[in-house]
Scaffold this motif. Structure first.
Motif, PDB file in Angstrom:
ATOM      1  N   VAL A  44       0.818  -1.221   0.000  1.00 47.38           N
ATOM      2  CA  VAL A  44       0.000   0.000   0.000  1.00 47.38           C
ATOM      3  C   VAL A  44       0.851   1.270   0.000  1.00 47.38           C
ATOM      4  CG1 VAL A  44      -2.012  -1.110   1.006  1.00 47.38           C
ATOM      5  CG2 VAL A  44      -0.248  -0.174   2.523  1.00 47.38           C
ATOM      6  N   ARG A  45       2.143   1.132   0.114  1.00 47.56           N
ATOM      7  CA  ARG A  45       3.048   2.269  -0.038  1.00 47.56           C
ATOM      8  C   ARG A  45       4.302   1.760  -0.747  1.00 47.56           C
ATOM      9  NH1 ARG A  45       3.640   7.359   2.150  1.00 47.56           N
ATOM     10  NH2 ARG A  45       1.861   6.957   3.505  1.00 47.56           N
ATOM     11  N   VAL A  46       4.469   2.191  -1.985  1.00 45.10           N
ATOM     12  CA  VAL A  46       5.620   1.763  -2.780  1.00 45.10           C
ATOM     13  C   VAL A  46       6.771   2.733  -2.554  1.00 45.10           C
ATOM     14  CG1 VAL A  46       6.442   1.241  -5.106  1.00 45.10           C
ATOM     15  CG2 VAL A  46       4.062   0.769  -4.500  1.00 45.10           C
ATOM     16  N   LEU A  47       7.943   2.186  -2.287  1.00 40.44           N
ATOM     17  CA  LEU A  47       9.120   2.999  -1.973  1.00 40.44           C
ATOM     18  C   LEU A  47      10.145   2.888  -3.103  1.00 40.44           C
ATOM     19  CD1 LEU A  47       9.404   1.931   1.784  1.00 40.44           C
ATOM     20  CD2 LEU A  47       8.270   3.962   0.853  1.00 40.44           C
ATOM     21  N   GLY A  48       9.676   3.104  -4.331  1.00 46.72           N
ATOM     22  CA  GLY A  48      10.527   2.879  -5.490  1.00 46.72           C
ATOM     23  C   GLY A  48      11.753   3.761  -5.532  1.00 46.72           C
ATOM     24  N   ASP A  49      11.584   5.055  -5.429  1.00 45.74           N
ATOM     25  CA  ASP A  49      12.729   5.961  -5.506  1.00 45.74           C
ATOM     26  C   ASP A  49      13.709   5.705  -4.371  1.00 45.74           C
ATOM     27  OD1 ASP A  49      11.612   7.105  -7.743  1.00 45.74           O
ATOM     28  OD2 ASP A  49      10.772   8.835  -6.667  1.00 45.74           O
ATOM     29  N   GLU A  50      13.173   5.517  -3.162  1.00 47.85           N
ATOM     30  CA  GLU A  50      14.034   5.270  -2.003  1.00 47.85           C
ATOM     31  C   GLU A  50      14.811   3.965  -2.174  1.00 47.85           C
ATOM     32  OE1 GLU A  50      10.164   7.108  -0.330  1.00 47.85           O
ATOM     33  OE2 GLU A  50      10.793   5.877  -2.038  1.00 47.85           O
ATOM     34  N   ALA A  51      14.129   2.929  -2.654  1.00 50.06           N
ATOM     35  CA  ALA A  51      14.785   1.630  -2.822  1.00 50.06           C
ATOM     36  C   ALA A  51      15.869   1.687  -3.882  1.00 50.06           C
ATOM     37  CB  ALA A  51      13.738   0.578  -3.177  1.00 50.06           C
ATOM     38  N   ARG A  52      15.608   2.400  -4.979  1.00 49.11           N
ATOM     39  CA  ARG A  52      16.627   2.507  -6.026  1.00 49.11           C
ATOM     40  C   ARG A  52      17.864   3.260  -5.526  1.00 49.11           C
ATOM     41  NH1 ARG A  52      11.727   3.265  -9.158  1.00 49.11           N
ATOM     42  NH2 ARG A  52      11.463   1.486 -10.582  1.00 49.11           N
ATOM     43  N   ALA A  53      17.639   4.281  -4.708  1.00 49.59           N
ATOM     44  CA  ALA A  53      18.778   5.026  -4.167  1.00 49.59           C
ATOM     45  C   ALA A  53      19.612   4.151  -3.240  1.00 49.59           C
ATOM     46  CB  ALA A  53      18.280   6.267  -3.426  1.00 49.59           C
ATOM     47  N   VAL A  54      18.943   3.361  -2.398  1.00 53.52           N
ATOM     48  CA  VAL A  54      19.675   2.448  -1.503  1.00 53.52           C
ATOM     49  C   VAL A  54      20.419   1.400  -2.318  1.00 53.52           C
ATOM     50  CG1 VAL A  54      19.431   0.744   0.343  1.00 53.52           C
ATOM     51  CG2 VAL A  54      18.066   2.835   0.414  1.00 53.52           C
ATOM     52  N   ALA A  55      19.802   0.933  -3.393  1.00 48.64           N
ATOM     53  CA  ALA A  55      20.454  -0.072  -4.238  1.00 48.64           C
ATOM     54  C   ALA A  55      21.714   0.483  -4.895  1.00 48.64           C
ATOM     55  CB  ALA A  55      19.476  -0.564  -5.299  1.00 48.64           C
ATOM     56  N   GLU A  56      21.667   1.728  -5.329  1.00 48.90           N
ATOM     57  CA  GLU A  56      22.865   2.347  -5.914  1.00 48.90           C
ATOM     58  C   GLU A  56      23.992   2.391  -4.887  1.00 48.90           C
ATOM     59  OE1 GLU A  56      23.274   3.096  -8.962  1.00 48.90           O
ATOM     60  OE2 GLU A  56      21.287   3.341  -9.856  1.00 48.90           O
ATOM     61  N   THR A  57      23.662   2.748  -3.665  1.00 43.38           N
ATOM     62  CA  THR A  57      24.668   2.782  -2.597  1.00 43.38           C
ATOM     63  C   THR A  57      25.209   1.382  -2.332  1.00 43.38           C
ATOM     64  OG1 THR A  57      23.560   4.680  -1.587  1.00 43.38           O
ATOM     65  CG2 THR A  57      25.060   3.418  -0.191  1.00 43.38           C
ATOM     66  N   ALA A  58      24.314   0.388  -2.345  1.00 42.29           N
ATOM     67  CA  ALA A  58      24.738  -0.989  -2.106  1.00 42.29           C
ATOM     68  C   ALA A  58      25.690  -1.469  -3.190  1.00 42.29           C
ATOM     69  CB  ALA A  58      23.507  -1.895  -2.030  1.00 42.29           C
ATOM     70  N   ASP A  59      25.383  -1.146  -4.425  1.00 39.60           N
ATOM     71  CA  ASP A  59      26.266  -1.563  -5.521  1.00 39.60           C
ATOM     72  C   ASP A  59      27.617  -0.860  -5.451  1.00 39.60           C
ATOM     73  OD1 ASP A  59      24.476  -3.378  -6.625  1.00 39.60           O
ATOM     74  OD2 ASP A  59      23.515  -1.866  -7.879  1.00 39.60           O
ATOM     75  N   ALA A  60      27.604   0.395  -5.035  1.00 39.28           N
ATOM     76  CA  ALA A  60      28.870   1.127  -4.887  1.00 39.28           C
ATOM     77  C   ALA A  60      29.721   0.506  -3.788  1.00 39.28           C
ATOM     78  CB  ALA A  60      28.583   2.596  -4.582  1.00 39.28           C
ATOM     79  N   ALA A  61      29.082   0.070  -2.705  1.00 37.26           N
ATOM     80  CA  ALA A  61      29.819  -0.567  -1.602  1.00 37.26           C
ATOM     81  C   ALA A  61      30.465  -1.860  -2.075  1.00 37.26           C
ATOM     82  CB  ALA A  61      28.875  -0.837  -0.436  1.00 37.26           C
ATOM     83  N   ARG A  62      29.748  -2.641  -2.860  1.00 36.89           N
ATOM     84  CA  ARG A  62      30.337  -3.878  -3.372  1.00 36.89           C
ATOM     85  C   ARG A  62      31.510  -3.568  -4.310  1.00 36.89           C
ATOM     86  NH1 ARG A  62      30.920  -6.934  -7.561  1.00 36.89           N
ATOM     87  NH2 ARG A  62      31.154  -9.206  -7.234  1.00 36.89           N
ATOM     88  N   ALA A  63      31.330  -2.542  -5.149  1.00 38.92           N
ATOM     89  CA  ALA A  63      32.394  -2.182  -6.090  1.00 38.92           C
ATOM     90  C   ALA A  63      33.668  -1.751  -5.383  1.00 38.92           C
ATOM     91  CB  ALA A  63      31.904  -1.069  -7.020  1.00 38.92           C
ATOM     92  N   ARG A  64      33.507  -1.176  -4.183  1.00 42.61           N
ATOM     93  CA  ARG A  64      34.683  -0.746  -3.407  1.00 42.61           C
ATOM     94  C   ARG A  64      35.274  -1.885  -2.578  1.00 42.61           C
ATOM     95  NH1 ARG A  64      31.379   3.941  -2.739  1.00 42.61           N
ATOM     96  NH2 ARG A  64      30.687   3.192  -0.692  1.00 42.61           N
ATOM     97  N   GLY A  65      34.682  -3.070  -2.664  1.00 44.46           N
ATOM     98  CA  GLY A  65      35.226  -4.212  -1.954  1.00 44.46           C
ATOM     99  C   GLY A  65      34.832  -4.306  -0.495  1.00 44.46           C
ATOM    100  N   HIS A  66      33.772  -3.606  -0.092  1.00 41.16           N
ATOM    101  CA  HIS A  66      33.336  -3.661   1.304  1.00 41.16           C
ATOM    102  C   HIS A  66      32.804  -5.058   1.646  1.00 41.16           C
ATOM    103  CE1 HIS A  66      32.606   0.980   1.702  1.00 41.16           C
ATOM    104  NE2 HIS A  66      33.834   0.676   1.311  1.00 41.16           N
ATOM    105  N   ALA A  67      32.908  -5.417   2.903  1.00 41.00           N
ATOM    106  CA  ALA A  67      32.279  -6.647   3.384  1.00 41.00           C
ATOM    107  C   ALA A  67      30.762  -6.508   3.242  1.00 41.00           C
ATOM    108  CB  ALA A  67      32.655  -6.897   4.843  1.00 41.00           C
ATOM    109  N   LEU A  68      30.131  -7.546   2.726  1.00 37.32           N
ATOM    110  CA  LEU A  68      28.702  -7.465   2.425  1.00 37.32           C
ATOM    111  C   LEU A  68      27.891  -8.249   3.453  1.00 37.32           C
ATOM    112  CD1 LEU A  68      28.768  -7.935  -1.443  1.00 37.32           C
ATOM    113  CD2 LEU A  68      28.969  -5.821  -0.102  1.00 37.32           C
ATOM    114  N   PRO A  69      26.811  -7.658   3.989  1.00 32.49           N
ATOM    115  CA  PRO A  69      25.953  -8.354   4.944  1.00 32.49           C
ATOM    116  C   PRO A  69      25.125  -9.432   4.251  1.00 32.49           C
ATOM    117  CG  PRO A  69      25.060  -6.188   4.452  1.00 32.49           C
ATOM    118  CD  PRO A  69      26.380  -6.265   3.745  1.00 32.49           C
TER     119      PRO A  69
END
Length: 467
Positions: A44-69
């Motif tokens: 009942v509440r779609v968080l599309g923009d927020e989720a895409r922004a978090v996903a971009e940050t997540a992909d950047a963290a992986r690209a930098r070699g961070h430990a992934l949860p």
């Protein structure tokens, strides 16, 4: 196979190894949401923009070699009755539509800490107090298998979202079956955790909760695989010392004596059990027996009295607190449903209430002794098939539903875990069972659930049946 079709375990592995990105996973799930959610109204509440922004940050963290949860990049949903920063904790109530949370509840914080990306908020009935998911604020959630039937409640949006592929994990909570019943109605896996396993409170709550809710209300995941339920449990159960109930105990308990003995209850005392549900319990027993468990039809202690105690404690709590709020802010169907419950199970006086809490403790001791011999108990998830929409708005209809729910009330009364898994089928519906164990032994429930799942087959997403 599209990314939204994967379970969380495999999707997390794909993202971790670079075979998919978090952004691709989020976009895939949001695309699935756009396709199927209009037919069921689960999110009942779609968080599309927020989720895409978090996903971009997540992909950047992986690209930098961070430990992934463990859930890095995995799309999930949360229910509208828990605090999530910057969003309303509306609980399906119109006057609460602008009640904005300023911090996360522990279960939401834990999902984020585990790397999950929240793509939406799922529906619940007003004040999360029915096994029907319908309210004046967000409207009605439909069962993807049969829109004439309830998707369950109060986490019906979570169950329907999981069944249709809107996220691999959907958060829910359970005081009287609100994780297990939607799992059953939608044909997915639902884990009601035991007392204190997952830290649980809303920072926005103005005061403490009644003792029944303190003892019985817990958080838990809906998933399509049992291994995802285990993965989600480990993520959700991260500690929060603000909750005095939280158990800092291992996820894996000491091994019970072998072979593990299982008590099955195909026909629960106190009313009718639909033959298809009784057959599901016996079939689950056969699956476990084939894997080396010892299975016997035997009743745990004082089941009927346990159901009476749940009603006595909870209806007295509700009458003194939530009922006035429901009358003031709830929708007509929510009011009618609660009125029917109060007519059928009367609130009591203080001495009787205290005596009921004392008797509950004695019953819990009896069950703990029973679990020493029978570490697992298997019951129907509901005693009947999923009821038709709005069936609880008359006193007679509510009576039939409460009779069906009697098997769902024992785990919360006693603070025990219960894993709902699909077993067998009845027409276009899945039948299902719940696997119960003593406190802190979710691992035993999950182990048995995986045996049953291996025999039954893994749940895969379905397209909604159009009404």
């Amino acid at each position: 196979m599209e990314l939204w079709q994967y379970d969380a375990t495999d999707l997390a592995r794909l993202i971790r190894t670079g075979r998919a990105s978090a952004r691709e996973a989020v976009d895939s799930v949001l695309g699935r949401l756009d396709k199927v959610n209009p037919a069921i109204n689960a999110v009942v509440r779609v968080l599309g923009d927020e989720a895409r922004a978090v996903a971009e940050t997540a992909d950047a963290a992986r690209a930098r070699g961070h430990a992934l949860p463990p859930l890095h990049g995995v799309p999930v949903t949360t229910k509208v009755n828990v605090d999530q920063t910057g969003l309303p904790t509306d609980n399906g109530v119109v006057p609460l539509k602008d009640f904005i949370a300023t911090e996360d509840s522990p279960v939401v914080a834990n999902l984020k800490h585990a790397g999950a990306i929240i793509v939406g908020r799922t529906n619940a009935p007003a004040f999360s107090m029915r096994i029907f998911t319908d309210n004046a604020l967000h409207g009605r959630t439909l069962n993807a298998r049969d829109p004439e039937l309830t998707p369950g409640g109060s986490s019906g949006g979570a169950g329907a979202a999981t069944a249709t592929g809107i996220g691999a994990i959907a958060h829910g909570n359970d005081i009287g079956g609100s994780v297990r019943i939607p799992a059953y109605c939608n044909g997915v896996v639902g884990l009601r955790t035991g007392f204190g396993r997952i830290p649980s409170f809303n920072p926005s709550a103005p005061q403490g909760r009644p003792i029944g809710a303190v003892l019985m209300a817990v958080q838990g995941p809906h998933t399509r695989t049992v291994r995802d339920a285990r993965l989600a449990l480990e993520a959700m159960a991260r500690g929060d010392r603000r909750d005095w109930r939280w158990n800092d105990v291992p996820m894996q308990g000491p091994p019970p004596a072998r072979p593990i003995k299982v008590a099955i209850v195909p026909e629960a005392p106190g009313g009718r059990t639909h033959p298809a549900q009784g057959a599901a319990v016996r079939l689950a027993g056969k699956h476990l027996q084939a894997a080396g468990y010892v299975v016997e039809e035997i009743l745990p202690p004082d089941m009927e009295r346990g159901v009476e105690l749940w009603h006595l404690i909870c209806v007295t709590d509700v009458f003194g607190g939530l009922w006035p709020q429901m009358q003031k802010m709830g929708d007509p169907d929510g009011i009618a449903s609660m009125q029917g419950w109060l007519d059928l199970h009367k609130p009591t006086d203080l001495p009787t209430y205290v005596a009921a809490l004392t008797e509950r403790e004695g019953l819990l001791l009896k069950w703990m002794r029973f679990f020493q011999q029978w570490p697992l108990v298997i019951l129907p998830t509901l005693c009947d098939l999923p009821p038709r929409q709005r069936a609880d708005t008359t006193k007679a209809g509510q009576g039939e539903i409460l009779e069906s729910m009697r098997v769902a009330l024992l785990a919360p009364l006693l603070g025990l875990p219960g894993l709902a898994v699909p077993v067998g089928s009845h027409g276009k519906l899945r039948t299902g069972v719940q696997i119960m164990a003593m406190r802190n032994r979710e691992d035993l429930c999950l182990d048995a659930g995986e045996v049953i799942e291996a025999a039954e087959g893994v749940v895969t997403p379905i397209d909604p049946v159009r009404g």
